[in-house]
Design an enzyme around this catalytic site. Structure first.
Site, PDB file in Angstrom:
ATOM      1  N   GLY A 144       0.835  -1.212   0.000  1.00 17.27           N
ATOM      2  CA  GLY A 144       0.000   0.000   0.000  1.00 17.27           C
ATOM      3  C   GLY A 144       0.859   1.247   0.000  1.00 17.27           C
ATOM      4  O   GLY A 144       0.553   2.234   0.669  1.00 17.27           O
ATOM      5  N   ALA A 145       1.939   1.219  -0.797  1.00 11.15           N
ATOM      6  CA  ALA A 145       2.897   2.338  -0.777  1.00 11.15           C
ATOM      7  C   ALA A 145       2.721   3.279  -1.957  1.00 11.15           C
ATOM      8  O   ALA A 145       3.532   4.167  -2.169  1.00 11.15           O
ATOM      9  CB  ALA A 145       4.328   1.806  -0.746  1.00 11.15           C
ATOM     10  N   SER A 146       1.646   3.093  -2.727  1.00 15.83           N
ATOM     11  CA  SER A 146       1.441   3.999  -3.865  1.00 15.83           C
ATOM     12  C   SER A 146       0.918   5.350  -3.410  1.00 15.83           C
ATOM     13  O   SER A 146       1.020   6.334  -4.121  1.00 15.83           O
ATOM     14  CB  SER A 146       0.471   3.371  -4.873  1.00 15.83           C
ATOM     15  OG  SER A 146      -0.786   3.163  -4.268  1.00 15.83           O
ATOM     16  N   VAL A 202      -2.550  -7.933  -1.745  1.00 18.72           N
ATOM     17  CA  VAL A 202      -2.395  -8.616  -0.456  1.00 18.72           C
ATOM     18  C   VAL A 202      -3.491  -9.657  -0.193  1.00 18.72           C
ATOM     19  O   VAL A 202      -3.336 -10.506   0.682  1.00 18.72           O
ATOM     20  CB  VAL A 202      -2.337  -7.616   0.731  1.00 18.72           C
ATOM     21  CG1 VAL A 202      -1.157  -6.678   0.600  1.00 18.72           C
ATOM     22  CG2 VAL A 202      -3.645  -6.856   0.904  1.00 18.72           C
ATOM     23  N   ASN A 262       0.978  -2.616   5.446  1.00 20.72           N
ATOM     24  CA  ASN A 262       0.238  -1.355   5.602  1.00 20.72           C
ATOM     25  C   ASN A 262      -1.041  -1.293   4.777  1.00 20.72           C
ATOM     26  O   ASN A 262      -1.978  -0.577   5.138  1.00 20.72           O
ATOM     27  CB  ASN A 262       1.182  -0.202   5.212  1.00 20.72           C
ATOM     28  CG  ASN A 262       0.442   1.104   5.034  1.00 20.72           C
ATOM     29  OD1 ASN A 262       0.127   1.796   6.000  1.00 20.72           O
ATOM     30  ND2 ASN A 262       0.130   1.452   3.784  1.00 20.72           N
ATOM     31  N   SER A 268      -4.931   0.614  13.686  1.00 20.14           N
ATOM     32  CA  SER A 268      -5.683   1.867  13.826  1.00 20.14           C
ATOM     33  C   SER A 268      -6.129   1.989  15.271  1.00 20.14           C
ATOM     34  O   SER A 268      -6.160   0.990  16.005  1.00 20.14           O
ATOM     35  CB  SER A 268      -6.924   1.831  12.915  1.00 20.14           C
ATOM     36  OG  SER A 268      -7.716   2.981  13.119  1.00 20.14           O
ATOM     37  N   TYR A 322     -14.652  -2.382   9.689  1.00 22.04           N
ATOM     38  CA  TYR A 322     -13.268  -1.904   9.693  1.00 22.04           C
ATOM     39  C   TYR A 322     -12.645  -2.033  11.091  1.00 22.04           C
ATOM     40  O   TYR A 322     -11.524  -2.531  11.251  1.00 22.04           O
ATOM     41  CB  TYR A 322     -13.239  -0.448   9.219  1.00 22.04           C
ATOM     42  CG  TYR A 322     -11.883   0.206   9.300  1.00 22.04           C
ATOM     43  CD1 TYR A 322     -10.887  -0.116   8.385  1.00 22.04           C
ATOM     44  CD2 TYR A 322     -11.588   1.139  10.301  1.00 22.04           C
ATOM     45  CE1 TYR A 322      -9.632   0.485   8.452  1.00 22.04           C
ATOM     46  CE2 TYR A 322     -10.338   1.749  10.367  1.00 22.04           C
ATOM     47  CZ  TYR A 322      -9.372   1.419   9.447  1.00 22.04           C
ATOM     48  OH  TYR A 322      -8.136   2.018   9.511  1.00 22.04           O
ATOM     49  N   ALA A 341     -13.488  -4.019  13.462  1.00 19.76           N
ATOM     50  CA  ALA A 341     -13.255  -5.436  13.774  1.00 19.76           C
ATOM     51  C   ALA A 341     -11.962  -5.911  13.113  1.00 19.76           C
ATOM     52  O   ALA A 341     -11.166  -6.652  13.705  1.00 19.76           O
ATOM     53  CB  ALA A 341     -14.442  -6.271  13.285  1.00 19.76           C
ATOM     54  N   LYS A 372      -9.286  -4.144  12.299  1.00 18.16           N
ATOM     55  CA  LYS A 372      -8.090  -3.533  12.880  1.00 18.16           C
ATOM     56  C   LYS A 372      -7.774  -4.136  14.252  1.00 18.16           C
ATOM     57  O   LYS A 372      -6.615  -4.255  14.641  1.00 18.16           O
ATOM     58  CB  LYS A 372      -8.267  -2.006  12.966  1.00 18.16           C
ATOM     59  CG  LYS A 372      -8.281  -1.349  11.582  1.00 18.16           C
ATOM     60  CD  LYS A 372      -6.888  -1.344  10.980  1.00 18.16           C
ATOM     61  CE  LYS A 372      -6.826  -1.519   9.505  1.00 18.16           C
ATOM     62  NZ  LYS A 372      -5.483  -1.407   8.935  1.00 18.16           N
TER      63      LYS A 372
END
Ligand code: NAP
Length: 265
Positions: A14-16, A65, A91, A143, A157, A159, A161
């Site tokens: 997720g580095a874009s 991923v 990430n 998070s 979301y 749940a 994290k």
């Protein structure tokens, strides 16, 4: 503490854009070779090109991923290009908003598949290479939402994290004999492309609720990731670090800011 990652290879999923892009830039700035990963090659290439233009070492890789096969291919390619993998930043994540009544089974699965299973696949696929490193490190982006706080519209979301942290604590025990640590940063609200989509009213209201009076930056998150990856943090594993400017986890209510008291002075 001087943080240098010369001769280290870092994979950032997720580095874009967003937090992952910030993490990739920070590691490159500290001397690491960085694998910039996202599902869209062109976007990953743009992000890697920015790092290279700034004098860093970065290469773009396409990877999803949610697919173990994709993560295995990625780890193999990164190892082939750099001769090893030392640090994994799991990430990549998604945070669609939907009310409890409206979330479909497919939407629930999409969030879990990316955020939880995606973290697991990223870690599992890189393990053969991390074990060969002389100080393997895994840093997850969790998070505050879920593990510590709640937000209407993000039950799926939240749940996911919280589940990441459950995964982390048992994984820490299995990884420790290999000298690999696994830790998680817990961002509050960070100004990213993803969060910008939530709209100006949301962003203003979140910034107002933070004691330090601003949303987090991708640099704020990157510094925490670099700390966990550093040699000096080698005795820390299975832990979390909240990076939220003191809110939304500190104030009990708006009154807790002591506004009246401050106005009186
Ligand atoms: P973002 O700006 O939306 O960026 C998300 C990144 O993840 C993109 O690079 C995206 O690239 C990638 N991605 C999404 N699904 C993927 C998949 N299946 N495989 C590979 N890459 C994938 O998000 P962000 O705000 O930076 O968030 C990053 C992480 O921080 C997430 O885990 C999120 O839960 C967490 N977080 C964010 C905040 C915040 O305030 N922003 C707060 C707490 C936690 P592609 O679309 O090209 O694949």
């Amino acid at each position: 503490m001087v943080l240098s990652f010369e001769n280290k290879t870092v994979v950032v999923t997720g580095a874009s854009k967003g937090i992952g892009k910030g993490i990739a830039q920070a590691f490159a700035g500290a001397g690491a070779s960085v694998a910039v990963v996202s599902r869209h090659r062109e976007e990953a290439e743009c992000s890697a090109a920015e790092i290279v233009a700034g004098g860093g070492k970065a290469y773009a890789f396409e990877g999803d991923v949610t697919s173990l096969e994709s993560m295995k291919q990625l780890a193999k390619k990164v190892n082939g290009s750099f001769g090893g993998i030392d640090i994994i930043c799991a990430n990549a994540g998604i945070f669609p908003s939907a009310s409890l009544e409206d979330i479909s089974g497919a939407e629930w699965d999409a969030v879990m598949n990316t955020n939880v299973k995606g973290t697991f696949f990223t870690v599992q696929a890189s393990l053969p290479y991390l074990k060969r490193s002389d100080g393997g490190r895994i840093i997850m982006t969790s998070s505050i939402t879920g593990p510590l706080t709640g937000y209407a519209g993000w039950s799926h979301y939240g749940a996911s994290k919280a589940a990441q942290l459950g995964f982390m604590r048992s994984a820490a025990l299995e990884l420790a004999p290999h000298g690999i640590t696994i830790n998680a940063i817990m961002p509050g609200n960070v100004m990213t492309e993803g969060l910008r989509d939530m709209g100006e009213a949301y962003l203003n209201s979140m910034a107002a609720s933070v004691p330090l009076k601003r949303l987090g930056t991708i640099d704020d998150m990157a510094h925490a990731a670099l700390f966990f990856a550093s040699e000096g943090a080698g005795y820390i594993t299975g832990q979390t670090l909240v990076v939220d400017g003191g809110g939304q986890t500190i104030p009990e209510s708006l009154d807790a800011f002591g506004k009246e008291k401050i106005t009186e002075q």
